[in-house]
Motif scaffolding. Structure first.
Motif, PDB file in Angstrom:
ATOM      1  N   PRO A  83      61.267  57.412  43.906  1.00 26.24           N
ATOM      2  CA  PRO A  83      60.792  57.313  43.823  1.00 26.24           C
ATOM      3  C   PRO A  83      60.129  59.534  44.074  1.00 26.24           C
ATOM      4  O   PRO A  83      58.678  59.645  43.945  1.00 26.24           O
ATOM      5  N   ALA A 114      56.820  60.757  41.918  1.00 28.99           N
ATOM      6  CA  ALA A 114      55.897  61.616  42.538  1.00 28.99           C
ATOM      7  C   ALA A 114      56.018  62.904  42.329  1.00 28.99           C
ATOM      8  O   ALA A 114      55.567  63.894  41.909  1.00 28.99           O
ATOM      9  N   THR A 145      58.956  67.438  48.430  1.00 22.41           N
ATOM     10  CA  THR A 145      58.405  65.855  47.701  1.00 22.41           C
ATOM     11  C   THR A 145      59.565  64.802  49.444  1.00 22.41           C
ATOM     12  O   THR A 145      59.159  63.369  49.393  1.00 22.41           O
ATOM     13  N   ALA A 147      55.238  56.948  45.850  1.00 24.03           N
ATOM     14  CA  ALA A 147      54.850  57.433  44.149  1.00 24.03           C
ATOM     15  C   ALA A 147      54.284  56.058  43.236  1.00 24.03           C
ATOM     16  O   ALA A 147      53.785  57.400  41.949  1.00 24.03           O
TER      17      ALA A 147
END
Length: 655
Positions: free
Chosen positions: A389, A393, A513, A521
């Motif tokens: 994820p 992202a 993040t 994501a």
């Protein structure tokens, strides 16, 4: 120039009236003369007037005039209406120097805080000059080098603050511009230095006027390199002297020359006169308003941050009159010298590198004992739900910001254009601030929704400006700069209060993040794919619009439609990326230049190359931030700045 006179008086007269109220609040009217010139040492009120209020008046007038003059000189030298003293990284250098001295050599702060700040600012200027020397201080190279150095130093300062919050929290206050005075020392130091620099500027007026002729300046026998060097040095000196004494006051240098042009100062000599006058008036009325607020409510705010609260609305109001603006120079004469023959091959190579980088970020990491480990099989599958994820992202956000930056730079023809200039990122931050203060314990999704609403609000404002008929790229950029400055001033004021909730905003603004979920994501990846698939629809516009509005009209391009579509597309891409990982706008500024340096000159190849480069940049930054200080993590946005800026500076110096 009646407009300039009226606007100046409309700011100066209320400011003087407010100052008189402040003075009379300290001493009776019959002791006013004595308080100004011969205060009674037994009277606290008279001492405050003589050693605080009047010196503060002198400092605010001198600092505002100096910053306005510096902005006018820089915009003339660089031929860019977005240039300001912050372009050279002076403020960021001063702030970094103070942070380092506080942690390593606090004795230097006690010896001379001004000398430390001035030294940091001049180091930033020296770096900009060093990387611009080979290009003979071409406007493009100076602007870009200054932006990179400023962002690099700001990232280093933010990194130090995040890991030394207890010791460096006070830098927020200084970094917001504080004009409080307790004696005549600052005024006595500022006034003679600024008078000397003003005299040198007057001696350079004629060469600076000729410099605006671009190619015609060399034909008339002007030494362009010498004049640029002298102009940049003078502007840097003016800004550095002010920054060392009162901190960071960045908006004046941008707003004062823009206001002067909007009020009819169409010639550089007039701008050179009215920019300092308007700069002094703007800073004076802001500072008096801050003092009155402090007296009435006991709320003390930094003047530098509040300046944008008053100046930005005025700049927005004057946007329709900003017709006569120097044409920004996108590049130096050599920018287009290198062009790759087969962009498809380079893009394919970048895609392979991006795929390999994604695999490495998922496979290579640190074990619980701190050792390096390349995982496979069941271990890889077990860690995939944790690493994938964040990697997805980061890559998606970097790619979207890079495409937005490419669109803005090509559409406006301005090397300084980046997603943050639209103000959409700052709007997302405003939404997050509102959620932090209005909700007791906002969840991740609550903060995300608040950021979306803030971004939407700023986007609607910008679209309203476009629909009102102001389709000039410079007007749109100035509108975005004004909105960004307005919101950034709110953040700076809140940071200066020391509220612990603002550290969460600082972490988000740094580009972390942390907290990205698989659903987030997946949404980021889908958004990036959709934006990438829609990008070819705008490639023809982006190839033609840099040739000029007249050429675009002749080729059948509707300026209002294209402006609305490109601005909306760039803003949506920025908002989508900002909601995921914060305002990582450094990627939006740098990735298009990296693609151009690689020889990708056409719109679609450049957008594609920038998207892949920006995605890899953020992917590597996120991975490095998690690994370099394991088990702690550095925000990906700061790491991206630290690892990318030296590389891009090296590329600029080798062109």
């Amino acid at each position: 120039m009646k407009g300039a006179v009226l606007v100046s008086l409309s700011m100066v007269l209320p400011a003087l009236l407010g100052l008189l109220l402040l003075v009379l609040g300290q001493v009776p009217a019959d002791r006013l003369y004595a308080a100004l010139f011969a205060p009674d040492v037994s009277s606290i009120g008279e001492l405050r007037v003589h050693y605080s209020l009047i010196p503060r008046l002198a400092v605010s007038l001198a600092a505002g005039a100096a910053l306005g003059l510096a902005g006018a000189v820089l915009q003339q030298v660089l031929q860019n209406p977005l240039a300001s003293p912050s372009t050279l990284g002076i403020s960021a250098g001063a702030q970094l120097a103070l942070a380092v001295a506080t942690l390593i050599a606090p004795g230097l702060i006690g010896w001379s805080r001004d000398a430390v700040a001035l030294g940091g600012g001049m180091i930033a200027v020296a770096l900009v000059f060093a990387f611009s020397w080979r290009q003979q201080f071409a406007p493009f190279t100076v602007v870009l080098s200054g932006m990179i150095v400023g962002l690099l130093f700001s990232a280093l300062s933010a990194m130090l603050v995040l890991h030394n919050e207890r010791y460096l929290a006070g830098l927020f206050l200084w970094g917001s511009g504080v004009l409080k005075q307790y004696d005549w020392e600052a005024a006595s130091a500022l006034l003679p230095r600024l008078a000397f620099l003003l005299l040198l500027t007057v001696l350079l007026v004629r060469p600076l006027v000729l410099l605006g002729l671009e190619d015609g300046a060399s034909t008339l026998g002007l030494n362009v390199l010498a004049v640029r060097t002298a102009g940049l040095t003078l502007a840097a000196g003016l800004a550095a002297v002010v920054t060392a004494r009162v901190g960071v006051i960045g908006f004046i240098g941008l707003a004062a020359p823009a206001l002067a042009r909007g009020l009819g100062a169409d010639h550089f000599k007039r701008q050179l006169f009215w920019s300092p006058v308007l700069g002094a008036a703007l800073l004076l009325i802001t500072d008096v308003a801050v003092q009155l607020l402090d007296t009435a409510t006991a709320i003390s705010l930094p003047t530098g941050a509040v300046t944008a609260l008053l100046g930005a609305p005025v700049l927005l109001w004057l946007l329709p009159k900003l017709r006569i603006i120097n044409k920004p120079v996108l590049s130096s004469p050599r920018t287009g010298h290198y062009r790759i023959g087969n962009p498809a091959l380079l893009l394919a190579l970048l895609f392979v590198f991006a795929t390999a980088a994604l695999w490495l970020s998922l496979s290579l990491g640190r074990a619980p004992d701190g050792s390096w480990q390349l995982v496979r099989g069941e271990m890889f599958e077990a860690l995939l739900s944790w690493r994938f994820p964040r990697a997805t992202a980061a890559f998606a956000a970097g790619a979207m910001l890079a495409m937005a930056g490419t669109i803005l730079q090509r559409f406006t023809g301005n090397a300084m254009a980046s997603p943050e200039i639209l103000g959409v990122s700052a709007g997302a931050g405003l939404g997050i601030v509102a959620a932090l203060f209005l909700l007791s314990a906002p969840s991740y999704w609550m903060l995300t929704g608040a950021a979306a609403l803030g971004s939407l609000f700023i986007l609607l404002l910008l679209l309203g400006i476009v629909l009102s008929g102001r389709t000039s790229p410079n007007q749109i950029l100035l509108a975005g700069v004004a909105l960004s400055a307005l919101l950034s001033s709110v953040f700076a004021i809140l940071m200066a209060t020391g509220d612990p909730r603002m550290m969460r905003l600082l972490t988000w603004m740094s580009g972390s993040t942390h907290g990205v979920t698989p659903a987030t994501a997946m949404g980021a990846g889908i958004c990036a794919i959709i934006i990438f698939m829609l990008a070819p629809l705008f490639s023809r516009w982006l190839d033609i619009l840099p040739l000029g509005q007249d050429t675009a009209r002749e080729l059948g391009i509707g300026l209002k439609l294209s402006t609305l579509a490109l601005l909306g597309f760039a803003a949506l891409a920025t908002a989508a990326a900002t909601l995921i990982t914060g305002p990582l706008t450094f990627v939006g500024l740098m990735a298009p230049h990296l693609a151009r340096q690689c020889g990708l000159m056409r719109a679609l190849p450049q957008m594609t190359g920038a998207a892949l480069s920006g995605g890899m940049m953020m992917l590597f930054a996120d991975w490095l931030g998690r690994m370099v200080d394991f088990p702690w993590a550095f925000p990906a946005g700061l790491v991206a700045t630290l690892i990318t800026s030296p590389f891009l500076l090296w590329l600029l110096s080798r062109r």
